[in-house]
Design a protein around this motif. Structure first.
Motif, PDB file in Angstrom:
ATOM      1  N   CYS A 192       0.847  -1.182   0.000  1.00  0.00           N
ATOM      2  CA  CYS A 192       0.000   0.000   0.000  1.00  0.00           C
ATOM      3  C   CYS A 192       0.888   1.239   0.000  1.00  0.00           C
ATOM      4  O   CYS A 192       1.860   1.309   0.767  1.00  0.00           O
ATOM      5  CB  CYS A 192      -0.898  -0.010   1.235  1.00  0.00           C
ATOM      6  N   PRO A 193       0.611   2.246  -0.818  1.00  0.00           N
ATOM      7  CA  PRO A 193       1.455   3.442  -0.859  1.00  0.00           C
ATOM      8  C   PRO A 193       1.394   4.283   0.407  1.00  0.00           C
ATOM      9  O   PRO A 193       2.230   5.160   0.608  1.00  0.00           O
ATOM     10  CB  PRO A 193       0.900   4.219  -2.061  1.00  0.00           C
ATOM     11  N   VAL A 194       0.422   4.004   1.273  1.00  0.00           N
ATOM     12  CA  VAL A 194       0.289   4.765   2.519  1.00  0.00           C
ATOM     13  C   VAL A 194       0.910   4.036   3.696  1.00  0.00           C
ATOM     14  O   VAL A 194       1.722   4.602   4.438  1.00  0.00           O
ATOM     15  CB  VAL A 194      -1.196   5.073   2.814  1.00  0.00           C
ATOM     16  N   CYS A 195       0.546   2.735   3.899  1.00  0.00           N
ATOM     17  CA  CYS A 195       0.976   2.030   5.111  1.00  0.00           C
ATOM     18  C   CYS A 195       1.920   0.852   4.846  1.00  0.00           C
ATOM     19  O   CYS A 195       2.493   0.293   5.786  1.00  0.00           O
ATOM     20  CB  CYS A 195      -0.240   1.530   5.883  1.00  0.00           C
ATOM     21  N   GLY A 196       2.056   0.443   3.593  1.00  0.00           N
ATOM     22  CA  GLY A 196       2.956  -0.656   3.272  1.00  0.00           C
ATOM     23  C   GLY A 196       2.344  -2.044   3.346  1.00  0.00           C
ATOM     24  O   GLY A 196       2.969  -3.028   2.956  1.00  0.00           O
ATOM     25  N   THR A 197       1.111  -2.154   3.848  1.00  0.00           N
ATOM     26  CA  THR A 197       0.426  -3.450   3.887  1.00  0.00           C
ATOM     27  C   THR A 197       0.163  -3.930   2.464  1.00  0.00           C
ATOM     28  O   THR A 197      -0.113  -3.129   1.569  1.00  0.00           O
ATOM     29  CB  THR A 197      -0.914  -3.318   4.641  1.00  0.00           C
ATOM     30  N   LYS A 198       0.213  -5.246   2.253  1.00  0.00           N
ATOM     31  CA  LYS A 198      -0.016  -5.776   0.914  1.00  0.00           C
ATOM     32  C   LYS A 198      -1.472  -5.561   0.479  1.00  0.00           C
ATOM     33  O   LYS A 198      -2.406  -5.809   1.238  1.00  0.00           O
ATOM     34  CB  LYS A 198       0.314  -7.265   0.864  1.00  0.00           C
ATOM     35  N   ILE A 199      -1.634  -5.101  -0.743  1.00  0.00           N
ATOM     36  CA  ILE A 199      -2.961  -4.907  -1.317  1.00  0.00           C
ATOM     37  C   ILE A 199      -3.610  -6.275  -1.548  1.00  0.00           C
ATOM     38  O   ILE A 199      -2.980  -7.202  -2.049  1.00  0.00           O
ATOM     39  CB  ILE A 199      -2.884  -4.127  -2.647  1.00  0.00           C
ATOM     40  N   VAL A 200      -4.879  -6.380  -1.173  1.00  0.00           N
ATOM     41  CA  VAL A 200      -5.633  -7.631  -1.267  1.00  0.00           C
ATOM     42  C   VAL A 200      -6.544  -7.591  -2.494  1.00  0.00           C
ATOM     43  O   VAL A 200      -7.086  -6.540  -2.854  1.00  0.00           O
ATOM     44  CB  VAL A 200      -6.475  -7.841   0.009  1.00  0.00           C
ATOM     45  N   TYR A 201      -6.695  -8.759  -3.119  1.00  0.00           N
ATOM     46  CA  TYR A 201      -7.627  -8.897  -4.238  1.00  0.00           C
ATOM     47  C   TYR A 201      -8.680  -9.934  -3.874  1.00  0.00           C
ATOM     48  O   TYR A 201      -8.341 -11.043  -3.457  1.00  0.00           O
ATOM     49  CB  TYR A 201      -6.893  -9.337  -5.503  1.00  0.00           C
ATOM     50  N   ILE A 202      -9.946  -9.551  -3.999  1.00  0.00           N
ATOM     51  CA  ILE A 202     -11.040 -10.486  -3.739  1.00  0.00           C
ATOM     52  C   ILE A 202     -12.078 -10.362  -4.848  1.00  0.00           C
ATOM     53  O   ILE A 202     -12.062  -9.401  -5.621  1.00  0.00           O
ATOM     54  CB  ILE A 202     -11.729 -10.220  -2.382  1.00  0.00           C
ATOM     55  N   LYS A 203     -12.984 -11.333  -4.904  1.00  0.00           N
ATOM     56  CA  LYS A 203     -14.152 -11.242  -5.768  1.00  0.00           C
ATOM     57  C   LYS A 203     -15.325 -10.792  -4.909  1.00  0.00           C
ATOM     58  O   LYS A 203     -15.616 -11.407  -3.888  1.00  0.00           O
ATOM     59  CB  LYS A 203     -14.457 -12.605  -6.401  1.00  0.00           C
ATOM     60  N   LEU A 204     -15.985  -9.727  -5.324  1.00  0.00           N
ATOM     61  CA  LEU A 204     -17.119  -9.204  -4.579  1.00  0.00           C
ATOM     62  C   LEU A 204     -18.270  -8.982  -5.556  1.00  0.00           C
ATOM     63  O   LEU A 204     -18.143  -8.182  -6.496  1.00  0.00           O
ATOM     64  CB  LEU A 204     -16.741  -7.884  -3.897  1.00  0.00           C
ATOM     65  N   ALA A 205     -19.350  -9.716  -5.343  1.00  0.00           N
ATOM     66  CA  ALA A 205     -20.500  -9.665  -6.257  1.00  0.00           C
ATOM     67  C   ALA A 205     -20.063  -9.942  -7.689  1.00  0.00           C
ATOM     68  O   ALA A 205     -20.540  -9.321  -8.640  1.00  0.00           O
ATOM     69  CB  ALA A 205     -21.199  -8.315  -6.151  1.00  0.00           C
ATOM     70  N   GLY A 206     -19.112 -10.863  -7.812  1.00  0.00           N
ATOM     71  CA  GLY A 206     -18.648 -11.267  -9.129  1.00  0.00           C
ATOM     72  C   GLY A 206     -17.646 -10.330  -9.767  1.00  0.00           C
ATOM     73  O   GLY A 206     -17.217 -10.558 -10.910  1.00  0.00           O
ATOM     74  N   ARG A 207     -17.220  -9.284  -9.069  1.00  0.00           N
ATOM     75  CA  ARG A 207     -16.283  -8.314  -9.644  1.00  0.00           C
ATOM     76  C   ARG A 207     -14.973  -8.328  -8.878  1.00  0.00           C
ATOM     77  O   ARG A 207     -14.943  -8.386  -7.642  1.00  0.00           O
ATOM     78  CB  ARG A 207     -16.886  -6.897  -9.584  1.00  0.00           C
ATOM     79  N   GLY A 208     -13.871  -8.269  -9.607  1.00  0.00           N
ATOM     80  CA  GLY A 208     -12.567  -8.177  -8.978  1.00  0.00           C
ATOM     81  C   GLY A 208     -12.455  -6.888  -8.188  1.00  0.00           C
ATOM     82  O   GLY A 208     -12.867  -5.826  -8.645  1.00  0.00           O
ATOM     83  N   THR A 209     -11.892  -6.979  -6.972  1.00  0.00           N
ATOM     84  CA  THR A 209     -11.855  -5.832  -6.061  1.00  0.00           C
ATOM     85  C   THR A 209     -10.499  -5.763  -5.372  1.00  0.00           C
ATOM     86  O   THR A 209     -10.007  -6.766  -4.861  1.00  0.00           O
ATOM     87  CB  THR A 209     -12.974  -5.954  -5.009  1.00  0.00           C
ATOM     88  N   HIS A 210      -9.919  -4.579  -5.371  1.00  0.00           N
ATOM     89  CA  HIS A 210      -8.609  -4.356  -4.742  1.00  0.00           C
ATOM     90  C   HIS A 210      -8.759  -3.369  -3.587  1.00  0.00           C
ATOM     91  O   HIS A 210      -9.420  -2.332  -3.740  1.00  0.00           O
ATOM     92  CB  HIS A 210      -7.617  -3.777  -5.751  1.00  0.00           C
ATOM     93  N   TYR A 211      -8.125  -3.674  -2.451  1.00  0.00           N
ATOM     94  CA  TYR A 211      -8.191  -2.735  -1.331  1.00  0.00           C
ATOM     95  C   TYR A 211      -7.062  -3.023  -0.355  1.00  0.00           C
ATOM     96  O   TYR A 211      -6.436  -4.084  -0.372  1.00  0.00           O
ATOM     97  CB  TYR A 211      -9.536  -2.786  -0.625  1.00  0.00           C
ATOM     98  N   CYS A 212      -6.803  -2.047   0.523  1.00  0.00           N
ATOM     99  CA  CYS A 212      -5.817  -2.206   1.592  1.00  0.00           C
ATOM    100  C   CYS A 212      -6.544  -2.621   2.876  1.00  0.00           C
ATOM    101  O   CYS A 212      -7.365  -1.849   3.380  1.00  0.00           O
ATOM    102  CB  CYS A 212      -5.047  -0.903   1.818  1.00  0.00           C
ATOM    103  N   PRO A 213      -6.250  -3.797   3.440  1.00  0.00           N
ATOM    104  CA  PRO A 213      -6.965  -4.248   4.630  1.00  0.00           C
ATOM    105  C   PRO A 213      -6.648  -3.434   5.878  1.00  0.00           C
ATOM    106  O   PRO A 213      -7.375  -3.521   6.869  1.00  0.00           O
ATOM    107  CB  PRO A 213      -6.489  -5.700   4.785  1.00  0.00           C
ATOM    108  N   HIS A 214      -5.584  -2.633   5.836  1.00  0.00           N
ATOM    109  CA  HIS A 214      -5.249  -1.789   6.984  1.00  0.00           C
ATOM    110  C   HIS A 214      -5.882  -0.400   6.864  1.00  0.00           C
ATOM    111  O   HIS A 214      -6.581   0.054   7.777  1.00  0.00           O
ATOM    112  CB  HIS A 214      -3.734  -1.645   7.129  1.00  0.00           C
ATOM    113  N   CYS A 215      -5.676   0.262   5.739  1.00  0.00           N
ATOM    114  CA  CYS A 215      -6.227   1.608   5.565  1.00  0.00           C
ATOM    115  C   CYS A 215      -7.743   1.606   5.420  1.00  0.00           C
ATOM    116  O   CYS A 215      -8.411   2.584   5.760  1.00  0.00           O
ATOM    117  CB  CYS A 215      -5.615   2.264   4.325  1.00  0.00           C
ATOM    118  N   GLN A 216      -8.281   0.481   4.912  1.00  0.00           N
ATOM    119  CA  GLN A 216      -9.721   0.410   4.678  1.00  0.00           C
ATOM    120  C   GLN A 216     -10.382  -0.609   5.599  1.00  0.00           C
ATOM    121  O   GLN A 216     -11.079  -1.503   5.169  1.00  0.00           O
ATOM    122  CB  GLN A 216      -9.992   0.045   3.208  1.00  0.00           C
ATOM    123  N   LYS A 217     -10.154  -0.430   6.878  1.00  0.00           N
ATOM    124  CA  LYS A 217     -10.714  -1.350   7.872  1.00  0.00           C
ATOM    125  C   LYS A 217     -12.230  -1.230   7.892  1.00  0.00           C
ATOM    126  O   LYS A 217     -12.780  -0.153   7.770  1.00  0.00           O
ATOM    127  CB  LYS A 217     -10.143  -1.044   9.262  1.00  0.00           C
TER     128      LYS A 217
END
Length: 274
Positions: free
Chosen positions: A249-274
């Motif tokens: 993550c460019p802010v905290c350094g945590t690895k960006i996570v990829y999941i499928k949500l409602a059938g769509r690929g989704t990227h987010y930071c599990p730390h910054c976007q708790k």
């Protein structure tokens, strides 16, 4: 799929070059791209008609023609609309429709051939459901924090699926939804009715900001997008989470996570976007 910034980038280029030019001839190499008319009807309705202006709403391009019928275009996954002045280059590969103009030509190309073109009334409802039911444009004055907050209160959907719904906000897709949620520090899994007023304001501002930044940088080219002059966008250099699975993550350094949500690929930071 080209989203609001990409389509707006194309619109601005075409608006600078097309108005005042007339369509002299149309060559259609893949008739099924035209969704509500035959090739003959399509060509006859637009031939010898002048292009007045090029507008955009959501991910749609609306070419206003001097006559009872105009042209609506959705680029879908790999569609591209390019204007060329003379002398012409060799016809590009995967070109599907050629609009010969009084000066230059407009080319519609499409690798996966998923794009759509419609003849529509120049005034009033278009008859195209996906267009006539669009919510406020993501960069329009009608898209306010108050509007967003009210819509969020009425649903238990996840915020990711809500923002992708074009009847709520027009123009957002996977790229800019992921980027806006990161900028607003909201997990894509959050239920809409659990988003408070302050968070809704933050999200509204993030949506507007990432869309405007995308326009400033000429859109995002991941694979296929090119603008109206045939050049790639540069906004991919500014993405914080989209397409960055496993990277810090460019802010905290945590690895960006990829999941499928409602059938769509989704990227987010599990730390910054708790």
């Amino acid at each position: 799929m080209p989203e609001l910034p990409e389509v707006e980038t194309v619109r601005r280029y075409l608006q600078n070059h097309l108005p005042g030019k007339s369509i002299q001839q149309i060559e259609i190499f893949l008739p099924r791209l035209i969704k509500n008319a035959t090739s003959q009807q399509f060509a006859a309705a637009l031939k010898n008609k002048k292009i007045k202006k090029v507008e955009r709403r959501g991910k749609y391009l609306f070419l206003h023609i001097d006559g009872p019928q105009s042209l609506l275009i959705h680029l879908r996954m790999t569609g591209r609309l390019v204007y060329e002045e003379e002398p012409f280059s060799v016809l590009p590969r995967f070109n599907r429709i050629v609009f010969q103009l009084t000066q230059g030509r407009m080319l519609y190309g499409d690798v996966r051939t998923l794009g759509c073109l419609w003849l529509i009334p120049s005034v009033g409802l278009t008859g195209v459901k996906g267009y006539d039911t669009l919510g406020p444009d993501g960069t329009s004055p009608d898209f306010t924090a108050a509007y967003l907050r009210q819509k969020l209160k009425d649903t238990t959907r996840t915020i990711k699926s809500f923002l992708l719904d074009q009847t709520n906000v027009a123009g957002l897709g996977n790229i800019y939804v992921d980027e806006a949620l990161f900028a607003a520090r909201i997990t894509p899994l959050r239920r809409c009715n659990r988003i408070g007023k302050e968070t809704a304001v933050r999200l509204h501002d993030a949506v507007v900001r990432v869309l405007e930044e995308g326009i400033v940088h000429g859109g995002t080219t991941i694979r296929d997008f090119i603008n109206g002059s045939g050049k790639e966008g540069q906004n991919q250099q500014n993405l914080c989470v989209y397409g960055r699975e496993g990277r810090p993550c460019p802010v905290c350094g945590t690895k960006i996570v990829y999941i499928k949500l409602a059938g769509r690929g989704t990227h987010y930071c599990p730390h910054c976007q708790k």
